[in-house]
Design a protein around this motif. Structure first.
Motif, PDB file in Angstrom:
ATOM      1  N   MET A  91       0.832  -1.185   0.000  1.00 65.41           N
ATOM      2  CA  MET A  91       0.000   0.000   0.000  1.00 65.41           C
ATOM      3  C   MET A  91       0.880   1.254   0.000  1.00 65.41           C
ATOM      4  O   MET A  91       0.603   2.209  -0.731  1.00 65.41           O
ATOM      5  CB  MET A  91      -0.914  -0.026   1.219  1.00 65.41           C
ATOM      6  CG  MET A  91      -1.943   1.070   1.217  1.00 65.41           C
ATOM      7  SD  MET A  91      -3.230   0.889   2.451  1.00 65.41           S
ATOM      8  CE  MET A  91      -2.326   0.961   3.956  1.00 65.41           C
ATOM      9  N   LEU A  92       1.933   1.256   0.828  1.00 63.14           N
ATOM     10  CA  LEU A  92       2.836   2.402   0.837  1.00 63.14           C
ATOM     11  C   LEU A  92       3.538   2.565  -0.496  1.00 63.14           C
ATOM     12  O   LEU A  92       3.709   3.683  -0.979  1.00 63.14           O
ATOM     13  CB  LEU A  92       3.883   2.248   1.954  1.00 63.14           C
ATOM     14  CG  LEU A  92       3.406   2.513   3.372  1.00 63.14           C
ATOM     15  CD1 LEU A  92       4.513   2.191   4.363  1.00 63.14           C
ATOM     16  CD2 LEU A  92       2.959   3.952   3.536  1.00 63.14           C
ATOM     17  N   ASP A  93       3.940   1.449  -1.086  1.00 64.10           N
ATOM     18  CA  ASP A  93       4.614   1.516  -2.389  1.00 64.10           C
ATOM     19  C   ASP A  93       3.704   2.145  -3.441  1.00 64.10           C
ATOM     20  O   ASP A  93       4.139   2.972  -4.237  1.00 64.10           O
ATOM     21  CB  ASP A  93       5.057   0.125  -2.838  1.00 64.10           C
ATOM     22  CG  ASP A  93       6.201  -0.413  -1.986  1.00 64.10           C
ATOM     23  OD1 ASP A  93       6.918   0.394  -1.350  1.00 64.10           O
ATOM     24  OD2 ASP A  93       6.375  -1.643  -1.949  1.00 64.10           O
ATOM     25  N   ARG A  94       2.419   1.768  -3.443  1.00 62.21           N
ATOM     26  CA  ARG A  94       1.471   2.349  -4.408  1.00 62.21           C
ATOM     27  C   ARG A  94       1.304   3.844  -4.163  1.00 62.21           C
ATOM     28  O   ARG A  94       1.260   4.637  -5.097  1.00 62.21           O
ATOM     29  CB  ARG A  94       0.118   1.646  -4.308  1.00 62.21           C
ATOM     30  CG  ARG A  94       0.071   0.298  -4.967  1.00 62.21           C
ATOM     31  CD  ARG A  94      -1.360  -0.156  -5.208  1.00 62.21           C
ATOM     32  NE  ARG A  94      -2.220  -0.003  -4.058  1.00 62.21           N
ATOM     33  CZ  ARG A  94      -2.585  -0.989  -3.239  1.00 62.21           C
ATOM     34  NH1 ARG A  94      -2.136  -2.207  -3.448  1.00 62.21           N
ATOM     35  NH2 ARG A  94      -3.390  -0.757  -2.227  1.00 62.21           N
ATOM     36  N   GLY A 125       2.916   9.473  -6.181  1.00 61.88           N
ATOM     37  CA  GLY A 125       3.367  10.831  -5.910  1.00 61.88           C
ATOM     38  C   GLY A 125       2.952  11.372  -4.558  1.00 61.88           C
ATOM     39  O   GLY A 125       3.150  12.547  -4.270  1.00 61.88           O
ATOM     40  N   VAL A 126       2.366  10.538  -3.713  1.00 57.59           N
ATOM     41  CA  VAL A 126       1.975  10.979  -2.372  1.00 57.59           C
ATOM     42  C   VAL A 126       3.249  11.151  -1.546  1.00 57.59           C
ATOM     43  O   VAL A 126       4.128  10.296  -1.556  1.00 57.59           O
ATOM     44  CB  VAL A 126       1.043   9.949  -1.693  1.00 57.59           C
ATOM     45  CG1 VAL A 126       0.748  10.342  -0.260  1.00 57.59           C
ATOM     46  CG2 VAL A 126      -0.240   9.804  -2.494  1.00 57.59           C
ATOM     47  N   GLY A 149      12.224   5.200   3.355  1.00 57.28           N
ATOM     48  CA  GLY A 149      12.558   6.601   3.576  1.00 57.28           C
ATOM     49  C   GLY A 149      11.542   7.371   4.397  1.00 57.28           C
ATOM     50  O   GLY A 149      11.558   8.600   4.405  1.00 57.28           O
ATOM     51  N   LEU A 150      10.651   6.675   5.087  1.00 56.35           N
ATOM     52  CA  LEU A 150       9.636   7.327   5.915  1.00 56.35           C
ATOM     53  C   LEU A 150       9.902   7.018   7.383  1.00 56.35           C
ATOM     54  O   LEU A 150      10.460   5.979   7.715  1.00 56.35           O
ATOM     55  CB  LEU A 150       8.238   6.829   5.538  1.00 56.35           C
ATOM     56  CG  LEU A 150       7.782   7.130   4.115  1.00 56.35           C
ATOM     57  CD1 LEU A 150       6.534   6.331   3.784  1.00 56.35           C
ATOM     58  CD2 LEU A 150       7.534   8.616   3.937  1.00 56.35           C
TER      59      LEU A 150
END
Length: 196
Positions: free
Chosen positions: A1-4, A9-10, A34-35
């Motif tokens: 989900m994070l990858d999508r 561009g989020v 990176g988060l």
């Protein structure tokens, strides 16, 4: 989900998690993208590394330093590591309804002050309110029954759009800052009438 989300561009500074998701493997995966993570920590069998010793959350509270803060609800904090090697800052706060108990919030952003950690984590409450409203008031789970993934996404999008419109309408009718546009609109009409 994070990858999508990242591919779309989020951008985000933090991933906020409740205690169901705040576990070392997932935290490591998020940090690898990176988060930074800010999440509530469940008092279970998780272990934290302090000077080579593996401590439980309860033991970690005992060795954490008391915090001198204007907010009396912030009790202690400590910088430590998860067993996987990820450095974290854990902040202990007083439980609102059970005054003799505490809750723990961790972050991988070691630059944040303890007050900022708690302030940012508190944003999660808006997310909980959003889900409660969409499920119970806007009938996200019960209004539509479909088996197609595309139909489910379409229905969810419609329900979320309804929520956005209702939230915007609520803000326009209750937030004094939104009355300024109304004032400007009427002021322009008054000026036009006077000028005629």
């Amino acid at each position: 989900m994070l990858d999508r989300a990242l591919a779309a561009g989020v951008s985000a500074s933090y991933v906020l998690m409740d205690s169901w998701f705040t576990h070392a493997p997932l935290i490591g995966e998020v940090v690898a993208r990176g988060l930074d993570v800010i999440g509530m920590v469940k008092n279970d069998n998780k272990r934290f590394l302090v000077q080579g010793r593996k401590l439980s959350l309860k033991d970690l509270y005992a060795v954490a330093s008391p915090v001198a803060s204007k907010k009396h609800s912030i009790l202690r904090s400590i910088r430590t590591e998860l067993v996987c090697g990820t450095s974290v800052h854990v902040v202990f706060v007083r439980h609102r309804s059970k005054k003799n108990e505490w809750l723990a919030v961790l972050t991988t952003d070691l630059t944040l002050a303890v007050e900022d950690i708690i302030r940012i984590y508190a944003i999660r409450w808006d997310i909980e309110v959003f889900f409660k409203c969409t499920k119970s008031l806007l009938r996200l789970q019960k209004e539509f029954q479909g088996r197609s993934y595309d139909l489910l996404i379409s229905h969810t999008t419609i329900v979320f759009s309804r929520y956005i419109l209702l939230a915007w309408q609520h803000q326009q009718s209750t937030d004094a800052r939104s009355f300024g546009g109304l004032f400007i609109c009427y002021a322009k009409k008054s000026v036009r009438r006077i000028g005629r």
